[in-house]
Design an enzyme around this catalytic site. Sequence first.
Site, PDB file in Angstrom:
ATOM      1  N   ASP A 108       0.940  -1.394  -0.011  1.00  0.00           N
ATOM      2  CA  ASP A 108      -0.095   0.066   0.092  1.00  0.00           C
ATOM      3  C   ASP A 108       0.875   1.303  -0.093  1.00  0.00           C
ATOM      4  O   ASP A 108       2.186   1.358   0.396  1.00  0.00           O
ATOM      5  CB  ASP A 108      -1.097   0.156   1.386  1.00  0.00           C
ATOM      6  CG  ASP A 108      -1.794  -0.881   1.353  1.00  0.00           C
ATOM      7  OD1 ASP A 108      -2.106  -1.718   0.211  1.00  0.00           O
ATOM      8  OD2 ASP A 108      -2.248  -1.299   2.405  1.00  0.00           O
TER       9      ASP A 108
HETATM   10  N1  URA Z   1      -1.167  -5.724   4.265  1.00  0.00           N
HETATM   11  C1  URA Z   1      -1.602  -4.452   4.200  1.00  0.00           C
HETATM   12  O1  URA Z   1      -2.387  -3.879   4.784  1.00  0.00           O
HETATM   13  N2  URA Z   1      -0.971  -3.629   3.275  1.00  0.00           N
HETATM   14  C2  URA Z   1       0.184  -3.890   2.561  1.00  0.00           C
HETATM   15  O2  URA Z   1       0.530  -3.418   1.823  1.00  0.00           O
HETATM   16  C3  URA Z   1       0.607  -5.238   2.471  1.00  0.00           C
HETATM   17  C4  URA Z   1      -0.093  -6.218   3.501  1.00  0.00           C
END
Ligand code: URA
Length: 245
Positions: A108
């Site tokens: 993310d």
């Molecule tokens: N879990 C999440 O919430 N975000 C990520 O980027 C990877 C795993």
Amino acid sequence: MAGEAVRIQKILADAGICSRRGAERLIREGRVTVNGAPAGLGSKAAPGKDSVAVDGAEVGAAEGLRYYMFHKPAGFLTALSDAKLGRATVMPFLEGLPARVYPVGRLDRDVSGFLVLTNDGELARRLMHPSYMVPKLYLASVKGEPDRADLELLGSGRLVMDGKRVAPAKARIVARGEDRGAVELTLTEGRHRQVKRMLSAVGHPVVVLKRKAYAGIPLDPALAPGETRPLTDREVRILKRKVGL
Ligand code: URA
């Protein structure tokens, strides 16, 4: 030797540049050429004979297969571009590398940590496929004070997300403070915002999240956010072995 002509979408996907759907988007955006002419959705090219380029850079097996560890900084999208909102992506960090490589999977925008970069399309495809259950280790700083009951629930396989049970996650508390805690979580799936959703589900929303290891390979502590280094031969072997290559 030149191969048979195949769809451009397949050539870009095999080169690890994007999925076939992602290739369609690049083609529609007019960023792909075959022998210098803009490609259409039905265009074909013969690998080894025709020159296929994205944004003017040739896609070629001649580059050889390359593998890197990237310490993704928080604040950047894991995407080729963000046409709609124009947000910063990780691509500028990759531009100085000697080969055109792409991230395997995503983190993310607000998440930092280990991303594998490669132009080995088959390895990338397998690493992202849920059937290989590649372990990903995250360190989450969370609200509240997680306890053993929370860990038990995270590891139980009883949590449900999007109507489907979540595979049991290995979970461990690594710090506890006043109304704050830190949890290490190892996942073998890669669902959208999975760590954040799992920890919210047990009452401990994530404040900061970092991926500390991928396929059992730890993020190199010498690598600062934004930095990249080649994976060692041993690390590449570990990745390949995890997915039967
Ligand atoms: N879990 C999440 O919430 N975000 C990520 O980027 C990877 C795993």
